[in-house]
Structure formats: structure tokens, C-alpha cells
Design an enzyme around this catalytic site. Structure first.
Site, PDB file in Angstrom:
ATOM      1  N   GLN A 109      -3.694   5.240  -6.612  1.00  0.00           N
ATOM      2  CA  GLN A 109      -4.375   5.318  -5.288  1.00  0.00           C
ATOM      3  C   GLN A 109      -4.569   6.949  -5.346  1.00  0.00           C
ATOM      4  O   GLN A 109      -5.276   7.643  -4.159  1.00  0.00           O
ATOM      5  CB  GLN A 109      -3.757   4.715  -4.349  1.00  0.00           C
ATOM      6  CG  GLN A 109      -3.623   3.333  -4.317  1.00  0.00           C
ATOM      7  CD  GLN A 109      -2.897   2.829  -3.181  1.00  0.00           C
ATOM      8  OE1 GLN A 109      -3.333   2.291  -2.099  1.00  0.00           O
ATOM      9  NE2 GLN A 109      -1.636   2.526  -3.564  1.00  0.00           N
ATOM     10  N   ASN A 110      -3.661   7.777  -5.893  1.00  0.00           N
ATOM     11  CA  ASN A 110      -3.511   9.232  -5.675  1.00  0.00           C
ATOM     12  C   ASN A 110      -4.647   9.835  -6.349  1.00  0.00           C
ATOM     13  O   ASN A 110      -5.133   9.414  -7.287  1.00  0.00           O
ATOM     14  CB  ASN A 110      -2.421   9.537  -6.378  1.00  0.00           C
ATOM     15  CG  ASN A 110      -0.896   8.969  -5.960  1.00  0.00           C
ATOM     16  OD1 ASN A 110      -0.923   8.223  -4.863  1.00  0.00           O
ATOM     17  ND2 ASN A 110       0.058   8.791  -6.577  1.00  0.00           N
ATOM     18  N   HIS A 127      -9.198   6.131  -6.013  1.00  0.00           N
ATOM     19  CA  HIS A 127      -9.918   6.943  -4.973  1.00  0.00           C
ATOM     20  C   HIS A 127     -10.316   8.060  -5.307  1.00  0.00           C
ATOM     21  O   HIS A 127     -10.538   9.212  -4.913  1.00  0.00           O
ATOM     22  CB  HIS A 127      -8.555   7.344  -3.863  1.00  0.00           C
ATOM     23  CG  HIS A 127      -8.137   5.952  -3.042  1.00  0.00           C
ATOM     24  ND1 HIS A 127      -6.848   5.676  -2.435  1.00  0.00           N
ATOM     25  CD2 HIS A 127      -8.628   4.754  -3.189  1.00  0.00           C
ATOM     26  CE1 HIS A 127      -6.710   4.533  -1.976  1.00  0.00           C
ATOM     27  NE2 HIS A 127      -7.912   3.959  -2.516  1.00  0.00           N
ATOM     28  N   GLY A 201       5.764   3.735  -5.161  1.00  0.00           N
ATOM     29  CA  GLY A 201       5.487   4.668  -4.372  1.00  0.00           C
ATOM     30  C   GLY A 201       4.341   4.337  -3.390  1.00  0.00           C
ATOM     31  O   GLY A 201       3.267   5.216  -2.903  1.00  0.00           O
ATOM     32  N   THR A 202       4.143   3.205  -2.959  1.00  0.00           N
ATOM     33  CA  THR A 202       2.888   2.901  -2.333  1.00  0.00           C
ATOM     34  C   THR A 202       3.140   1.858  -0.989  1.00  0.00           C
ATOM     35  O   THR A 202       4.157   1.053  -1.290  1.00  0.00           O
ATOM     36  CB  THR A 202       1.822   2.143  -2.751  1.00  0.00           C
ATOM     37  OG1 THR A 202       0.756   1.904  -1.857  1.00  0.00           O
ATOM     38  CG2 THR A 202       2.102   0.916  -3.651  1.00  0.00           C
ATOM     39  N   ASN A 227      10.438   1.744  -4.320  1.00  0.00           N
ATOM     40  CA  ASN A 227      10.267   2.414  -3.050  1.00  0.00           C
ATOM     41  C   ASN A 227      11.528   2.403  -2.546  1.00  0.00           C
ATOM     42  O   ASN A 227      12.416   1.355  -2.256  1.00  0.00           O
ATOM     43  CB  ASN A 227       9.254   1.576  -2.391  1.00  0.00           C
ATOM     44  CG  ASN A 227       8.695   2.193  -1.158  1.00  0.00           C
ATOM     45  OD1 ASN A 227       9.426   2.939  -0.549  1.00  0.00           O
ATOM     46  ND2 ASN A 227       7.492   2.202  -0.995  1.00  0.00           N
TER      47      ASN A 227
HETATM   48  N1  APR Z   1       9.675   7.224  -4.706  1.00  0.00           N
HETATM   49  C1  APR Z   1       9.206   6.080  -4.705  1.00  0.00           C
HETATM   50  N2  APR Z   1       8.413   5.678  -3.263  1.00  0.00           N
HETATM   51  C2  APR Z   1       8.448   6.552  -2.419  1.00  0.00           C
HETATM   52  C3  APR Z   1       9.186   7.823  -2.497  1.00  0.00           C
HETATM   53  C4  APR Z   1       9.783   8.038  -3.715  1.00  0.00           C
HETATM   54  N3  APR Z   1      10.497   9.362  -3.947  1.00  0.00           N
HETATM   55  N4  APR Z   1       9.036   8.740  -1.320  1.00  0.00           N
HETATM   56  C5  APR Z   1       8.362   7.727  -0.450  1.00  0.00           C
HETATM   57  N5  APR Z   1       7.884   6.899  -1.109  1.00  0.00           N
HETATM   58  C6  APR Z   1       7.154   5.734  -0.386  1.00  0.00           C
HETATM   59  C7  APR Z   1       7.231   5.368   1.023  1.00  0.00           C
HETATM   60  O1  APR Z   1       8.293   4.554   1.333  1.00  0.00           O
HETATM   61  C8  APR Z   1       5.946   4.861   1.168  1.00  0.00           C
HETATM   62  O2  APR Z   1       6.204   3.307   1.067  1.00  0.00           O
HETATM   63  O3  APR Z   1       5.770   5.808  -0.782  1.00  0.00           O
HETATM   64  C9  APR Z   1       5.138   5.255   0.182  1.00  0.00           C
HETATM   65  C10 APR Z   1       3.819   5.997   0.440  1.00  0.00           C
HETATM   66  O4  APR Z   1       3.005   5.283   1.222  1.00  0.00           O
HETATM   67  P1  APR Z   1       1.856   5.874   1.975  1.00  0.00           P
HETATM   68  O5  APR Z   1       2.111   7.209   2.547  1.00  0.00           O
HETATM   69  O6  APR Z   1       0.998   4.848   2.999  1.00  0.00           O
HETATM   70  O7  APR Z   1       0.788   6.361   0.755  1.00  0.00           O
HETATM   71  P2  APR Z   1      -0.215   5.184  -0.060  1.00  0.00           P
HETATM   72  O8  APR Z   1       0.342   3.915  -0.076  1.00  0.00           O
HETATM   73  O9  APR Z   1      -0.480   5.710  -1.589  1.00  0.00           O
HETATM   74  O10 APR Z   1      -1.430   5.306   0.777  1.00  0.00           O
HETATM   75  C11 APR Z   1      -2.504   4.810   0.253  1.00  0.00           C
HETATM   76  O11 APR Z   1      -3.830   5.437   1.713  1.00  0.00           O
HETATM   77  O12 APR Z   1      -4.601   7.275   3.268  1.00  0.00           O
HETATM   78  C12 APR Z   1      -4.827   6.595   2.230  1.00  0.00           C
HETATM   79  O13 APR Z   1      -6.257   7.441   0.402  1.00  0.00           O
HETATM   80  C13 APR Z   1      -4.835   7.397   1.004  1.00  0.00           C
HETATM   81  O14 APR Z   1      -4.376   6.691  -1.507  1.00  0.00           O
HETATM   82  C14 APR Z   1      -3.906   6.873   0.173  1.00  0.00           C
HETATM   83  C15 APR Z   1      -3.682   5.444   0.810  1.00  0.00           C
END
Ligand code: APR
Length: 256
Positions: A109-110, A127, A201-202, A227
């Protein structure tokens, strides 16, 4: 193994046995995998959407009504990503893919392309990516590299299309925009055919990306979540390791 790995030693041994018996691998990743590279996540307490309103900075209607503000936001993220380095989680996945180039894929998603800098070549960008440019008027697209992006664009002005002179947009999926069809179809196919899916990490907050683990489950794949926090879908996972991806992935994938 001491520390985090010690707490999950049994799980890690089980996962490694499953890896040995598996053929098709998917690494489904989100912003957390790049956090240790200095790229903020979105929904952590220090995340971007805790400080800024995504509707004003990262939506299609915001881009149309106020492109200067959206470009300011994206220029700052491009600058940050240019200066970032991939971390051990990205390189662990890149090395693992190297051992199975046909059967290991990243679905991310990154938009930071740090997986590619970590050695991954089979990367589906759900994305888009922050160094791609697209013209909404004539449809012209161009991909730049992080190291020469700012040789082509300056933060002083909004970029315009060389073909028709309309404003260019970063080639990323903004809120209110659909996912790129080909990437989405490929992501569903790979998730439906994998034997093991690492969900790394999502927060699994955003659809339709967060439906991909269900496609893997339908194929009886093993789900491994990495996570530091519990997520909305932790109960669906076969393994859920409360650890930072950059600290534990090298150990799990045995790619030191
Ligand atoms: N290792 C693994 N996971 C981690 C770490 C780490 N060091 N640090 C944080 N996290 C986890 C957090 O606990 C959280 O569950 O990464 C996750 C990040 O979640 P979000 O900030 O919601 O990001 P993401 O899930 O990628 O968001 C999806 O939302 O806004 C849109 O387009 C944007 O692609 C993004 C989408």
C-alpha cells in the site's frame, strides 16, 4: 535468540517449517514497514492523519480545488523519501525474493518504493508511487527515480504536463480515486494463489486492500501478521507477532 525473538521463538520455528513446505509467498505491506526508515505512518499516535486532514491534503477533490496545498504536502513527502534509506525489513524481503524469484511477491500500500531499494523486483503498488507523475487532462504518465526527481521538478512551482501544459498529479491513489485495475487484479490473483501471506505494518483500515487476507484464507494460506500493535484482523491470523518488522523479519526469513 534473546529479546522479542525469544518471546516468539516457538512461533518463528513453526513459521520457518511452513516456509520450507510452501511454494508461493506474498508480503502484503503497509506504512509500518517503512517507519524505521523515518517515514511516518498514518494512524499511529504520531501518524500523518493525526496531524493533518487527509480530505484536505490527499483526496481527489482537494487536488482539484487546491492543487498548491496538495503539492506542498507531496513535495515534502517526496523530499523525505528521497533522503530515507530502506531498512532491514525491506532488505530481508528482497533477499528472500532472490531465493525464489518466481514465487515471492510484494503487494504494498506504500508509495515510497523502499521495497525496490531493498532489492524487491516483484512489487505490486496498490496505491501507485510518489515518484510517478500523471496528467489528468491528457493521461500522459512518466516514472522518475528518487535520486533524480528533484533534478526535474522544483518545489517552488506546481509541475505541468510537457504535452498539454495542464497541472501534473503525483501518480498515487488519492482518497476518492479507484485503485489501478491491473495492480488490483494481480493482487487478488497472487493472494488467492499463495501458501503463506505475511501481513506487515498495516492497520488493515483501508479497503479494498484489507480484503486481500481473505483471498489468501480462501486458498487455505497461512497468515502471519507482524505488527507491534493488534489490528482489526489479528483474530484472523494464524500467527501474530507483536514486533517491529525491521527487527524480526531477517530472523523469520533466515536471510541474514
Ligand atoms: N513494524 C511493523 N508494523 C509497524 C511498525 C513497525 N516498526 N510501526 C508501526 N507499525 C504498524 C502500526 O501498528 C499500524 O498498525 O503499522 C501500521 C500502520 O498503519 P497505518 O498508519 O494505518 O498505515 P497503512 O495500514 O499502510 O494505511 C493504509 O491508508 O491513508 C491510507 O493510502 C494510505 O496506504 C495508506 C493506507
Amino acid at each position: 535468540m534473546e529479546g522479542i525473538e525469544g518471546d516468539y521463538l516457538e512461533d518463528i520455528i513453526q513459521i520457518q517449517k511452513i516456509i520450507d513446505k510452501s511454494e508461493n509467498f506474498v508480503f502484503f505491506t503497509g506504512a509500518g514497514i517503512s517507519r524505521e526508515s523515518g517515514i511516518p505512518t498514518f494512524r499511529d499516535k504520531d501518524g500523518l492523519w493525526k496531524k493533518y486532514d487527509p480530505a484536505k491534503l490527499a483526496s481527489h477533490s482537494a487536488f482539484i480545488s487546491n492543487p498548491e496545498l496538495v503539492w506542498d504536502f507531496f513535495y515534502s513527502r517526496q523530499r523525505l523519501v528521497c533522503q530515507a534509506e530502506c531498512n532491514d525489513a525491506h532488505t530481508a524481503i528482497g533477499r528472500f525474493e532472490n531465493t525464489r524469484p518466481e514465487n515471492s511477491h510484494v503487494i504494498t500500500q506504500n508509495i515510497d518504493r523502499l521495497h525496490q531499494r531493498g532489492g524487491s523486483q516483484n512489487v505490486i503498488e496498490l496505491h501507485g508511487n510518489i515518484f510517478g507523475m500523471v496528467c489528468l487532462a491528457c493521461g500522459k504518465r512518466k516514472q522518475y527515480d528518487y535520486f533524480d526527481f528533484f533534478n526535474n521538478f522544483s518545489e517552488e512551482k506546481i509541475p505541468t504536463c510537457p504535452g498539454c501544459d495542464n497541472i501534473l498529479k503525483p501518480d498515487v491513489v488519492l482518497f476518492e480515486e479507484p485503485l489501478p485495475q491491473d495492480a488490483w487484479i494481480q493482487a487478488i490473483r497472487l493472494s488467492s494463489e499463495c501458501d503463506i501471506m505475511f501481513v506487515i505494518g498495516t492497520s488493515l483500515n483501508v479497503s479494498p486492500a484489507n480484503t486481500l487476507p481473505y483471498h489468501a484464507v480462501k486458498n487455505h494460506a497461512v497468515l502471519v501478521e507482524i505488527n507491534p500493535n493488534v489490528t482489526e484482523m489479528t483474530s484472523l491470523m494464524d500467527f501474530s507477532i507483536r514486533a517491529s518488522a525491521s527487527k524480526i523479519l531477517t530472523k523469520i526469513l533466515c536471510v541474514a
